[in-house]
Every structure is written in structure tokens, then in C-alpha cells.
Enzyme design. Structure first.
Site, PDB file in Angstrom:
ATOM      1  N   GLY A  60       0.833  -1.190   0.000  1.00 46.08           N
ATOM      2  CA  GLY A  60       0.000   0.000   0.000  1.00 46.08           C
ATOM      3  C   GLY A  60       0.868   1.239   0.000  1.00 46.08           C
ATOM      4  CD  GLN A  65       3.109   5.692   2.813  1.00 49.02           C
ATOM      5  OE1 GLN A  65       2.155   5.102   2.319  1.00 49.02           O
ATOM      6  NE2 GLN A  65       4.190   5.077   3.274  1.00 49.02           N
ATOM      7  CB  CYS A 111       5.487   2.266   7.441  1.00 49.23           C
ATOM      8  SG  CYS A 111       4.841   3.708   6.608  1.00 49.23           S
ATOM      9  CG  LEU A 112       6.797   1.434   1.392  1.00 52.65           C
ATOM     10  CD1 LEU A 112       5.940   1.697   0.159  1.00 52.65           C
ATOM     11  CD2 LEU A 112       8.037   0.630   1.027  1.00 52.65           C
ATOM     12  CG  HIS A 154      -0.376   0.643   7.201  1.00 55.23           C
ATOM     13  ND1 HIS A 154       0.578   0.213   8.098  1.00 55.23           N
ATOM     14  CD2 HIS A 154       0.259   1.532   6.399  1.00 55.23           C
ATOM     15  CE1 HIS A 154       1.725   0.830   7.854  1.00 55.23           C
ATOM     16  NE2 HIS A 154       1.550   1.639   6.818  1.00 55.23           N
ATOM     17  CD  GLU A 155      -1.177   2.200   2.709  1.00 51.41           C
ATOM     18  OE1 GLU A 155      -0.831   3.379   2.468  1.00 51.41           O
ATOM     19  OE2 GLU A 155      -0.378   1.345   3.117  1.00 51.41           O
ATOM     20  CG  HIS A 158       0.089   6.366   5.721  1.00 52.29           C
ATOM     21  ND1 HIS A 158       1.177   6.884   6.401  1.00 52.29           N
ATOM     22  CD2 HIS A 158       0.431   5.090   5.413  1.00 52.29           C
ATOM     23  CE1 HIS A 158       2.120   5.965   6.507  1.00 52.29           C
ATOM     24  NE2 HIS A 158       1.686   4.860   5.923  1.00 52.29           N
TER      25      HIS A 158
END
Length: 184
Positions: A60, A65, A111-112, A154-155, A158
Site C-alpha cells: 500500500g 507518503q 512502513c515505506l 494502515h493506508e 496515513h
């Protein structure tokens, strides 16, 4: 093409801001961003491409991000055999309903935008009913459970300025609450 250098890291204010809603139809810029975020996920899950461009694998990616404070995210969730179980570009996603049953990933979450391991269980809702819109503004509603539900939550976090480790119990990071299933 989105690369790791384009993904902002923790400490950047955009990651802690509440993203703004997308108005429909989505602008060409927003549509292109959605496609680029999905392309990143596809590339990051392809071993050869990921190695060539030094991409961390992701399932995701939310617009904040990549430093765009808009309520949009791309999600590409494979199963254990590599089959895609959920693939969408989500505009203005929100959870309509959630189960009482909770779930957490056995290995925790990553997480990225977070370049460090944060140990602990991230307890989330096991089943959700998700509402989202496509680029044209068409409303969609889907039921998700287990891993795909966790990824979407999770997304959405963000989009609300929340990072996964905000959910970890700092006093007891590996405590499994009642009514929680651990997903391998």
C-alpha cells in the site's frame, strides 16, 4: 516513476497531517498520481524491478507518503501464492463498519515511510466494510477481512496523520488483547 527517494520519511509534517478530500472527477494530476502509486507497488513486488531500482516491497502507498496531502491511496495485496486478492486506487476511502473481532500481523507492521523496525503488535479490526470512490467519483463498497483489511486500515491511517506504531501498546507491545486473532 516513484522511487524510494520520492517517499517521505517519518518526521516530515505531511505524514502527521489530515489529508484533504479529493473532489470529483479527480483531476488529471490526481489520476496520474494514483496510477504512479499503483505502478510503484507493482514494481516493488517484482523482484527484478525492485532490485534494479532499489525498491522496498510494499502492499500500500498513500498520497501523503509522496508528500501530497490528499485522501487517496493505492493498495495491491497478494495472497501467499502471489495471487492478487485486492487491487484498487482508493479515493476518499472510509470504513463504514468494523467487526468487534481484532487482528494483528504476527511479524508486526512496517512502513515505506519508516526506515526502522518497530517491534510490537499493531492491533486492528479484523473485518471492515470499506467505502471508496474511483477517479470518476463512482462509489464502491467492499467487505475485507484479515490481511487486506489490515493493509487498508494502515493506508487510511496515513490519510489521518497516524503511523502504524501509534497503535502499539508501549507498556506491553506484544500483549495479545482478548478477541484478537494473530495472522501469520
Amino acid at each position: 516513476m516513484i522511487l524510494m527517494k520520492d517517499i517521505i520519511r517519518e518526521g516530515t509534517p505531511t505524514l502527521r497531517a489530515t489529508a484533504k478530500k479529493v473532489t470529483f472527477p479527480a483531476s488529471q494530476e490526481e489520476q496520474n498520481l494514483g496510477l504512479e502509486m499503483m505502478e510503484f507497488l507493482e514494481n516493488s513486488q517484482d523482484e527484478k524491478i525492485a532490485e534494479k531500482y532499489h525498491l522496498r516491497a510494499g502492499v500500500g502507498l498513500a498520497a501523503p507518503q509522496v508528500n501530497v496531502s490528499k485522501r487517496m491511496a493505492a493498495v495491491l495485496v497478494p495472497d501467499n501464492q502471489g495471487n492478487i486478492v485486492f487491487k484498487e486506487i482508493l479515493y476518499n476511502p472510509r470504513i463504514l463498519r468494523e467487526s468487534v473481532k481484532r487482528a494483528a500481523l504476527n511479524e508486526g507492521e512496517g512502513c515505506l515511510s519508516v526506515d526502522r523496525d518497530v517491534a510490537g503488535l499493531v492491533v486492528r479490526t479484523d473485518r471492515i466494510t470499506l467505502e471508496f470512490f474511483d477517479a470518476d467519483g463512482t462509489r464502491h463498497e467492499v467487505k475485507l477481512r484479515d490481511y487486506p483489511a489490515i493493509v487498508v486500515q494502515h493506508e487510511i491511517d496515513h490519510l489521518n496523520g497516524t503511523l502504524f506504531y501509534d497503535h502499539i501498546d508501549s507498556k506491553s507491545p506484544f500483549k495479545i488483547p482478548e478477541n484478537t486473532v494473530i495472522i501469520e
